[in-house]
Write a protein that holds these residues in place. Structure first.
Motif, mmCIF file in Angstrom:
data_model
loop_
_atom_site.group_PDB
_atom_site.id
_atom_site.type_symbol
_atom_site.label_atom_id
_atom_site.label_comp_id
_atom_site.label_asym_id
_atom_site.label_seq_id
_atom_site.Cartn_x
_atom_site.Cartn_y
_atom_site.Cartn_z
ATOM 1 N N GLN A 791 84.353 16.623 111.536
ATOM 2 C CA GLN A 791 84.002 15.523 110.629
ATOM 3 C C GLN A 791 83.431 16.058 109.310
ATOM 4 N N THR A 876 80.656 7.716 114.571
ATOM 5 C CA THR A 876 81.741 7.326 113.666
ATOM 6 C C THR A 876 81.213 6.460 112.534
ATOM 7 N N VAL A 925 89.449 6.617 111.418
ATOM 8 C CA VAL A 925 88.647 5.800 112.338
ATOM 9 C C VAL A 925 89.516 4.968 113.268
ATOM 10 N N GLN A 931 91.769 9.725 115.940
ATOM 11 C CA GLN A 931 90.500 9.567 116.652
ATOM 12 C C GLN A 931 90.261 10.755 117.580
ATOM 13 N N THR A 936 86.386 10.336 116.698
ATOM 14 C CA THR A 936 85.962 9.038 116.182
ATOM 15 C C THR A 936 86.324 7.937 117.157
#
Length: 969
Positions: A791, A876, A925, A931, A936
């Motif tokens: 991330q 997230t 997202v 994901q 996420t």
């Protein structure tokens, strides 16, 4: 002679020692007609056969090598380490499925490399385009016509036409030389200009002693000449030592050095924080297994990579390149990207008058002779207008035609000035223009208005000259007159200089003579003190009315002097000793009206805190009048002359420079002293110039500005910036653009530093306060991660490049010309910017961690109606908050004090980059396979509302800070 039909000159046919052979035989060996030069077809074939006239150079690396070079970076090595660490973690966890983290980091590396490659390519393309704009050119004979060609198109056998200020485009054997002196320091190291001759020199002569040759890369300091090209490209003397002339690596500019220091400092800080984070994770972890260690190490490496703005150098290059391209579109060609920061800091502009502050449409308006004053009507180079007496001296032509002795005198003045000239008047599709000096062209135009230009054809043959120099302020030409079988010298120059050499004055025949110019039949009377005083008064009067004045004189040489000239014809004899006992024909007043936009530009410069100095060789009265009209100085303000400057010591000069804005009758060495005095007072100086002798002053100035139209090649080489339109307003526009570019550099620095600071503080504070915000309750392995490594890398990829580049081309949000110039000692990232960076970074961290806390149980904040989620969903939301906070920060960063809502939608590139980042973040997202890659989880409407609200805190807090700063200001 007929034009050469030869098409190629193979290398074997070129003489090995052309300096030792007669000039005509060298030209014959090369298949060249010295009178007409090569034909266009022959030149094209030789160019195809021998290649362009360019020095050998290392070819640029291919694209694939430049792409691979993107991976040669310490931060990339860290990412590769992160790949290895995540792969080990995957193996330790049982190697189930695919190593998502490793693949994601690999994708990030590849995308970063693609972006870096694209940015560097764009910058390289921009630099190449700018280089093409400033390529050297040469004047040659082709098909009997003088044409200007790029020096890279010169071929063996071309006839070069050389004049003062020209850069020699290729090695060449001289065919003729008139007071020709060439600076060869680039080849021989000899600082003094070398006098050139057409006589052959010994075959074994050293390079410095080959006076019959001119060489590529040298420059003409004085005089004129013609030469036949004997070698081009790698075969030139410069080509033979090209490896010795490779550019020395330049020292970084203050801006580059400061950015380097900032990156270095951030690197050290982030490594320390990463070590602290990793150590804290391991200390707080209940399980200190190898898996825990690897996860902690991966986070630390990712944090170090993401927090250092490694894209700064590439973004800086692209922003500078795009800005300089924009300047070029507005007629200001900046040769070095790094000069932009200096340009924006300019505090004094030293400008020439003619052509820069004025229109350079030199037009003779008045002629003063012994019989009276004559008015010439019409403006510009189109030969339309009347030549009539001005009996009332009111500046208006009389109705009576120009006849008798007055016409005779005016004819001698205008025709004599046209003869003492190297200019040509041409017409193309009805557009009249002057090739050469505009002042000399003014005589050609006025002579056509009088209708006597044809009377010289076939009668006068030019046999010698004494070239004009800035020091002499005078030029003379020698002609044989077939009508009277005499040799005459015709001189043209500054009236005060010419008057000192005159002992007689022309009094025309009292008859209406339409035969044209005649330097013999007219009567020459003694130049009495009364007559001299009368001319001086006329000169002062014309100068006071902003007319540039030039005097014309002549002398019929004695038989012995004529024999001396004939004996030296074709050589390089100095005839300056013949410029004596001249007959004053008259004085002309030339108008060069101020450019309408110049006064506006001067006012704009003053508003920006920039002093404007006029430095000209013209008469003090003319300089003072034009300066007052343009707002450079008050009417009646002090005008410092070159003679006064010579008499001043350094202390007196410094005092004068601090006070006076107008300098007249200035020689090139005076410009150097003025620049040095201004720089010693702490000013950043821009100096304009066009002559070869201006080159030292342009090099000494912080920003040397050469004239693109009237400037010599040597001046253009010495300058930092070249004006394509020779217009003062373009200088001020370039300063404005330089300030805008510098502001944009500060914008993306502010953005990158504050955004990266937000990432660092988020991770560091999140780890330290994990127990407070409820992270530790969700830890199964003991490793507390407010954001996972992938991330952090994603944030770096999505928010750093696009928005930062978009801010680099941002239109001005504030009035950049409403503030004083930046001082050299001012930091780019000063204490105030660091304060803003820390504040915004802290708000980002608080907003991100608050969002994380809000959606996790056991934290500080619990709000009714807000769901409590699992770790992936809460993380997230926090991850997205940080991304959106950085996007809001793009609006903050456009100014340090101006509201983000001012000129909010003027930058479509910025909004495009924000929209793209939002789309990518939503995809990360909501798209299932992304994901899995970025750990996420999908968010509902409440999550998105909270994310946007929390992220916008960055905007509102900074708006409050800006409002406080504005109120204090």
């Amino acid at each position: 002679m007929t034009p050469s039909t030869s098409t190629t000159a193979p290398a074997a046919a070129r003489p090995d020692t052309p300096w030792s052979s007669p000039a005509d035989s060298v030209a014959a060996d090369l298949g060249t007609d010295t009178a007409t030069g090569l034909s266009a077809g022959a030149a094209a074939e030789r160019l195809a056969a021998d290649g362009p006239n360019e020095l050998p150079s290392t070819p640029p690396p291919p694209a694939w090598k430049r792409f691979l070079a993107q991976f040669n970076d310490p931060l990339v090595y860290l990412l590769i380490l992160a790949i290895a660490i995540s792969a080990v973690a995957w193996v330790l966890e049982g190697a189930h499925g695919v190593p998502v983290d490793s693949l994601v980091i690999l994708a990030v590396i590849t995308l970063n490399a693609v972006l870096g490659f694209a940015q560097e390519s764009k910058a390289a393309d921009a630099v190449a385009a700018l280089s093409a704009m400033t390529k050297a050119s040469s004047t040659v004979l082709r098909d009997g016509n003088r044409v200007v060609v790029p020096s890279s198109d010169l071929v063996v056998g071309d006839i070069l036409i050389l004049g003062e200020g020209d850069q020699v485009g290729a090695d060449a054997r001289l065919l003729s030389a008139a007071s020709l002196r060439v600076v060869e320091s680039s080849l021989t190291g000899e600082a003094d200009a070398v006098t050139k001759t057409v006589e052959a020199t010994p075959a074994d002569a050293d390079l410095a002693d080959r006076t019959s040759m001119v060489y590529r890369g040298t420059s003409v300091a004085q005089g004129t000449g013609r030469a036949v090209v004997t070698a081009t490209g790698a075969h030139t003397e410069m080509g033979a030592i090209a490896t010795m002339l490779d550019a020395v690596e330049e020292e970084p500019t203050p801006l580059q050095e400061e950015i380097h220091q900032i990156s270095k400092m951030l690197g050290v800080i982030v490594v320390v924080i990463a070590v602290v984070v990793v150590g804290t994770l391991l200390l707080l972890a209940d399980d200190r297994s190898s898996e825990t260690f690897i996860h902690a190490l991966l986070l630390g490496v990712s944090l170090a990579v993401a927090a250092v703005p490694e894209g700064l150098p590439a973004i800086l290059s692209v922003v500078l390149a795009l800005g300089v391209q924009r300047m070029a579109l507005h007629k200001a060609v900046v040769k070095k990207l790094t000069s932009v920061e200096t340009l924006g800091s300019t505090s004094v502009i030293c400008s020439d008058k003619t052509g820069t502050l004025t229109r350079s449409e030199m037009t003779i308006q008045e002629v003063v002779t012994a019989a009276g004053t004559t008015v010439v009507t019409g403006i510009g180079y189109r030969p339309e207008g009347n030549v009539a007496p001005d009996a009332d001296r009111d500046g208006q032509p009389d109705a009576d035609p120009l006849t008798g002795s007055l016409r005779d005198e005016v004819t001698v003045v205008l025709s004599g000035g046209a003869m003492a000239s190297d200019a040509e008047l041409t017409v193309d599709d009805g557009v009249w223009s002057v090739v050469g000096d505009p002042t000399e062209g003014a005589f050609l135009v006025a002579e056509r208005k009088l209708g006597t230009e044809g009377s010289r054809e076939g009668r006068f043959v030019r046999v010698g000259e004494v070239p004009f120099t800035s020091e002499r302020k005078l030029m003379s030409v020698l002609y044989t007159d077939a009508k009277h079988d005499t040799t005459i010298l015709v001189a043209k120059g500054a009236p005060d200089v010419l008057l000192e050499r005159c002992t007689q004055v022309r009094e025309g025949d009292p008859v209406d003579d339409d035969e044209g110019v005649d330097h013999v039949s007219g009567h020459a009377a003694p130049l009495t003190d009364e007559a001299r005083s009368s001319f001086t008064e006329h000169i002062a009067d014309m100068s006071g009315r902003a007319l540039r004045t030039l005097g014309v004189g002549y002398r019929v040489l004695s038989q012995d002097e004529a024999s001396e000239v004939a004996a030296a014809q074709g050589g390089d004899a100095d005839f300056s000793h013949l410029e004596k006992d001249l007959v004053l024909a008259g004085v002309v007043g030339i108008i060069d009206p101020p450019r309408p936009e110049a006064a506006v530009a001067v006012a704009e410069a003053h508003r920006a805190g920039i002093r404007v100095l006029m430095i000209t060789g013209d008469h003090p009265a003319t300089a003072g009048r034009i300066a007052a009209d343009l707002g450079i100085a008050e009417r009646g303000a002090r005008v410092v002359t070159g003679r006064e400057l010579t008499a001043m010591d350094d202390a007196e000069l410094s005092a004068a420079v601090a006070e006076a804005n107008v300098y007249a009758r200035v020689a090139p060495e005076h410009k150097m002293r003025i620049v040095d005095a201004l720089k010693s007072q702490g000013h950043t100086v821009s100096m304009t110039g066009d002559g070869v002798n201006d080159a030292p002053a342009l090099r000494a100035a912080d920003i040397g500005v050469a004239m693109g139209i009237t400037g010599t090649q040597v001046t253009k080489e010495a300058a930092t910036m070249v004006l394509a339109d020779d217009n003062f307003a373009t200088i001020v526009a370039a300063v404005r653009e330089g300030r805008r570019i510098f502001d944009n550099i500060k914008k993306f620095l502010r953005f990158l530093l504050s955004s990266n600071m937000g990432e660092v503080l988020t991770v560091f504070t999140g780890v330290v306060l994990a127990g407070v915000i409820g992270l530790s309750d969700h830890s199964t392995s003991g490793v507390v991660l407010p954001l996972v490594a992938t991330q952090i890398l994603w944030i770096n990829l999505v928010t750093d490049s696009g928005p930062a580049l978009a801010m680099g081309v941002d239109p001005s949000v504030e009035d950049v010309m409403a503030r004083s110039p930046r001082k050299p000692e001012d930091r780019v990232v000063d204490a105030r910017m660091w304060g803003g960076v820390l504040l915004v970074g802290a708000v980002m961290a608080i907003a991100t961690l608050t969002t994380l806390d809000l959606f996790l149980p056991g934290g500080v904040i619990e709000i009714a109606g807000v769901s409590v989620d699992d770790l992936d969903t809460a993380r997230t939301a926090a991850f997205t908050t940080l991304v959106f906070a950085q996007l809001f920060n793009t609006l903050n960063s456009r100014s340090e004090t101006v509201s983000a809502f001012r000129h909010l939608f003027v930058n479509r590139w910025l909004w495009g980059s924000i929209a793209l980042a939002i789309v990518l973040q939503v995809a990360v997202v909501e798209v299932p396979f992304l994901q899995a890659a970025f750990s996420t989880a999908p968010l509902d409407a409440t999550h998105w509302a909270v994310v946007v609200a929390m992220a916008s805190l960055v905007l509102w807090v900074d708006e409050i800070r800006k409002a406080i700063m504005r109120s204090r200001a």
